[in-house]
Scaffold this motif. Sequence first.
Motif, PDB file in Angstrom:
ATOM      1  N   LYS A 108       0.706  -0.924  -0.135  1.00 16.74           N
ATOM      2  CA  LYS A 108       0.161   0.238   0.110  1.00 16.74           C
ATOM      3  C   LYS A 108       0.498   1.505  -0.015  1.00 16.74           C
ATOM      4  O   LYS A 108       0.589   1.990  -0.884  1.00 16.74           O
ATOM      5  CB  LYS A 108      -0.545  -0.164   1.087  1.00 16.74           C
ATOM      6  CG  LYS A 108      -2.080   1.111   1.033  1.00 16.74           C
ATOM      7  CD  LYS A 108      -2.949   0.756   2.371  1.00 16.74           C
ATOM      8  CE  LYS A 108      -4.072   1.843   2.352  1.00 16.74           C
ATOM      9  NZ  LYS A 108      -4.435   1.587   3.200  1.00 16.74           N
ATOM     10  N   GLU A 109       1.750   1.434   0.797  1.00 18.09           N
ATOM     11  CA  GLU A 109       2.829   2.090   1.377  1.00 18.09           C
ATOM     12  C   GLU A 109       2.871   2.594  -0.753  1.00 18.09           C
ATOM     13  O   GLU A 109       3.813   4.008  -0.865  1.00 18.09           O
ATOM     14  CB  GLU A 109       4.050   1.719   1.827  1.00 18.09           C
ATOM     15  CG  GLU A 109       3.370   1.559   2.943  1.00 18.09           C
ATOM     16  CD  GLU A 109       2.720   0.891   3.877  1.00 18.09           C
ATOM     17  OE1 GLU A 109       2.983  -0.368   3.211  1.00 18.09           O
ATOM     18  OE2 GLU A 109       1.738   1.035   4.997  1.00 18.09           O
ATOM     19  N   LEU A 135      -6.390   4.211  -3.807  1.00 18.40           N
ATOM     20  CA  LEU A 135      -6.308   3.057  -2.856  1.00 18.40           C
ATOM     21  C   LEU A 135      -7.757   3.189  -2.166  1.00 18.40           C
ATOM     22  O   LEU A 135      -8.126   2.021  -1.454  1.00 18.40           O
ATOM     23  CB  LEU A 135      -5.806   3.762  -1.514  1.00 18.40           C
ATOM     24  CG  LEU A 135      -4.374   4.079  -2.275  1.00 18.40           C
ATOM     25  CD1 LEU A 135      -3.177   4.483  -0.745  1.00 18.40           C
ATOM     26  CD2 LEU A 135      -2.856   3.140  -3.158  1.00 18.40           C
ATOM     27  N   SER A 136      -8.789   2.563  -3.634  1.00 22.30           N
ATOM     28  CA  SER A 136      -9.702   2.341  -2.849  1.00 22.30           C
ATOM     29  C   SER A 136      -9.890   0.661  -2.587  1.00 22.30           C
ATOM     30  O   SER A 136     -10.736   0.124  -1.702  1.00 22.30           O
ATOM     31  CB  SER A 136     -10.656   2.449  -4.111  1.00 22.30           C
ATOM     32  OG  SER A 136     -10.321   1.931  -5.430  1.00 22.30           O
ATOM     33  N   PHE A 142      -3.774  -5.230  -1.703  1.00 21.52           N
ATOM     34  CA  PHE A 142      -2.943  -4.855  -0.982  1.00 21.52           C
ATOM     35  C   PHE A 142      -2.279  -5.172   0.428  1.00 21.52           C
ATOM     36  O   PHE A 142      -2.709  -5.762   1.592  1.00 21.52           O
ATOM     37  CB  PHE A 142      -2.632  -3.239  -0.130  1.00 21.52           C
ATOM     38  CG  PHE A 142      -2.871  -2.466  -1.535  1.00 21.52           C
ATOM     39  CD1 PHE A 142      -1.590  -2.156  -2.226  1.00 21.52           C
ATOM     40  CD2 PHE A 142      -3.741  -1.793  -1.821  1.00 21.52           C
ATOM     41  CE1 PHE A 142      -1.836  -1.462  -3.705  1.00 21.52           C
ATOM     42  CE2 PHE A 142      -3.914  -0.531  -2.545  1.00 21.52           C
ATOM     43  CZ  PHE A 142      -2.993  -1.271  -3.574  1.00 21.52           C
ATOM     44  N   LYS A 143      -1.555  -6.229   0.407  1.00 19.12           N
ATOM     45  CA  LYS A 143      -1.152  -7.618   1.530  1.00 19.12           C
ATOM     46  C   LYS A 143       0.276  -8.945   0.751  1.00 19.12           C
ATOM     47  O   LYS A 143      -0.043  -8.578  -0.312  1.00 19.12           O
ATOM     48  CB  LYS A 143      -3.046  -8.872   1.670  1.00 19.12           C
ATOM     49  CG  LYS A 143      -3.233  -9.247   0.354  1.00 19.12           C
ATOM     50  CD  LYS A 143      -4.816 -10.208   1.158  1.00 19.12           C
ATOM     51  CE  LYS A 143      -4.799 -10.923  -0.236  1.00 19.12           C
ATOM     52  NZ  LYS A 143      -4.394 -11.959  -1.116  1.00 19.12           N
TER      53      LYS A 143
END
Length: 185
Positions: free
Chosen positions: A105-106, A115-116, A121-122
């Motif tokens: 994510k960053e 970023l919806s 993001f994992k």
Amino acid sequence: MKRSTLIFSAVLAAALVAACTKQSLQTTFDKQTTYIENFISARMKADTNATLTISGSAYRLTLHDTLPAQRDSLQRGCKVSLYYGCYTLTSASISTSNLVATNLKELAKQAGWTLSDTTRFKLDTLTLDSSLLTGLADGLVGVQPKDEGFILFTGKYGYGKNERGMIPALSALAYYFWIDEIFNE
């Protein structure tokens, strides 16, 4: 006689076009290899602890290699959990402007992505098999838990002549990786 001459001429023309296309592709891949080597050279000057491994079609530059080397390393057919950022390599550098995929994510935020969809993001777990790009699979062979670095390869070992989402056809790729765990079972 004229018909056979026309057929021969057509076959000869097709062969010449194919030879020129093959040479053009090789020129593209040679240029990409130069970008990769220049990128690696610059990074190794900046980080004297970095190590280079050439594995099949890929270059792997492992950064900050300060952990003991006697850890398990990833083997083909096994699994790896990692974070990554994938960049197209159009020169000897990468930046957020050529980021095309990530599960961090960053990094997506730095690139200005929306970023919806936070489920993407994992930490990913991949099996090191033929479902991966050849260059990525070759580069991951031998990684160890907690390794961080880059896997780089030419478009020949990526998506080839196929365009994929934001990745143009024949693109050289650079994967920045953070290995969490490997599962050699």
